[in-house]
Design an enzyme around this catalytic site. Structure first.
Site, PDB file in Angstrom:
ATOM      1  N   LEU A 133      17.513  12.703  20.040  1.00  0.00           N
ATOM      2  CA  LEU A 133      16.348  13.552  20.690  1.00  0.00           C
ATOM      3  C   LEU A 133      15.315  13.068  19.674  1.00  0.00           C
ATOM      4  CD1 LEU A 133      17.501  17.157  21.629  1.00  0.00           C
ATOM      5  CD2 LEU A 133      16.302  15.220  23.025  1.00  0.00           C
ATOM      6  N   ASP A 134      13.974  12.689  20.278  1.00  0.00           N
ATOM      7  CA  ASP A 134      12.985  12.272  19.445  1.00  0.00           C
ATOM      8  C   ASP A 134      12.288  13.792  18.627  1.00  0.00           C
ATOM      9  OD1 ASP A 134      12.691   9.865  20.481  1.00  0.00           O
ATOM     10  OD2 ASP A 134      11.757  10.747  22.341  1.00  0.00           O
ATOM     11  N   ALA A 135      11.905  13.477  17.389  1.00  0.00           N
ATOM     12  CA  ALA A 135      11.411  14.346  16.419  1.00  0.00           C
ATOM     13  C   ALA A 135      10.585  15.519  17.370  1.00  0.00           C
ATOM     14  CB  ALA A 135      10.711  14.005  15.467  1.00  0.00           C
ATOM     15  N   SER A 137      10.831  16.238  20.382  1.00  0.00           N
ATOM     16  CA  SER A 137      11.709  16.946  21.478  1.00  0.00           C
ATOM     17  C   SER A 137      12.653  17.701  20.756  1.00  0.00           C
ATOM     18  CB  SER A 137      12.246  15.768  22.282  1.00  0.00           C
ATOM     19  OG  SER A 137      11.286  14.957  22.814  1.00  0.00           O
ATOM     20  N   ARG A 218      13.118   7.523  25.063  1.00  0.00           N
ATOM     21  CA  ARG A 218      11.911   8.475  25.567  1.00  0.00           C
ATOM     22  C   ARG A 218      11.864   8.225  27.012  1.00  0.00           C
ATOM     23  NH1 ARG A 218       8.609  10.055  21.517  1.00  0.00           N
ATOM     24  NH2 ARG A 218       6.796  10.290  22.854  1.00  0.00           N
TER      25      ARG A 218
END
Length: 269
Positions: A133-135, A137, A218
């Site tokens: 999970l992106d930072a 998100s 993403r």
């Protein structure tokens, strides 16, 4: 939702429950009694486990068994109860984490950014995160020391569904649903949703729920960017049968027996 998968076949071509599989002898005279193995795995007392076996609810290596004297090797046997894989290795654990905003999906970040390590600092196992999970998100992330499960969950072949709540900039029209279900072309190939619904919307923003079988980087943000509705907040709420539920940001929980069994079934274990 994911289509039902056909029963896994053994190397000799017989599927679990077939006549050929029932003829095989899965008894290991040097093993542990099956009811004890099931009790250790959390299926109740040995007496309760004997009732489960006698009712024909248990399969060992694809063979449905009712024999109370059956012994198995917990390190080698593949056991299912009611069609769900039983994790016999008590050293393996899978954990759900509600990853907070601003935390990178890494057990150690070389740049000194907040990472996952503090959330599992009390665990003795060496855990690895499954997927990313992106930072920017937040939401559900799985951590495990089960290498086989981790490999399958990240392999494109198994396409485990993931569900997100996305807050979008602007009021999305009804026609977006048809577009995302049909598919949107991105620079690295098309992407389409399995499920999409509008949860709430105002003239300024929209809250939508979207489910995809995608693992590309993403992908949700790029999908809505392409449609002209940038994502301002992204929360992952589900991975396969595992729900985020009421788990608070920064908190963890060990997956329950049936939950883990359903997750393993999703990837053919």
């Amino acid at each position: 939702m994911s289509p039902a998968r056909p029963p896994r076949r053994r190397p000799d071509g017989a599927s679990p429950g077939s006549k050929a599989s029932q003829d095989r002898d899965v008894h290991d005279p040097d093993g542990v009694r099956l009811q004890k193995v099931l009790a250790t795995a959390g299926y109740g007392s040995r007496r309760a486990c004997e009732e489960i076996i006698a009712a024909g609810r248990v399969e060992v290596d694809g063979v449905r068994v009712r024999e109370l004297g059956l012994r198995v090797d917990p390190a080698k046997a593949v056991v299912h109860v009611d069609g769900l894989r039983v994790q016999l290795d008590t050293s393996l654990v899978t954990i759900a984490l509600n990853k907070p905003l601003g935390v990178v999906s890494s057990m150690h970040d070389d740049e000194g950014r907040p990472d996952l390590a503090p959330f599992v600092a009390d665990r003795s196992e060496r855990l690895y995160h499954v997927g990313r999970l992106d930072a920017d998100s937040e939401g559900l992330l799985l951590l495990t020391n089960d290498g086989e499960l981790a490999n399958r969950l990240t392999h494109p072949r198994y396409e485990v569904a993931k569900t997100y709540l996305a807050t979008l900039d602007g009021r999305v029209p009804d026609g977006v649903r048809r577009t995302v279900l049909r598919g949107v072309e991105l620079e690295d190939g098309p992407v389409k949703a399995d499920h999409y619904r509008v949860v709430d919307r105002t003239p300024q923003q929209s809250l939508v729920e979207i489910e995809l079988h995608e693992g590309r980087n993403r992908i949700v943000r790029r999908l809505f960017d392409e449609l002209g509705f940038p994502v301002t907040r992204l929360l992952r709420t589900q991975i396969g049968p595992v729900h985020l539920g009421a788990l608070k940001p920064g908190r963890t929980r060990v997956l329950g027996r049936d939950e883990l069994g359903s997750l393993m079934a999703e990837v053919g274990l």
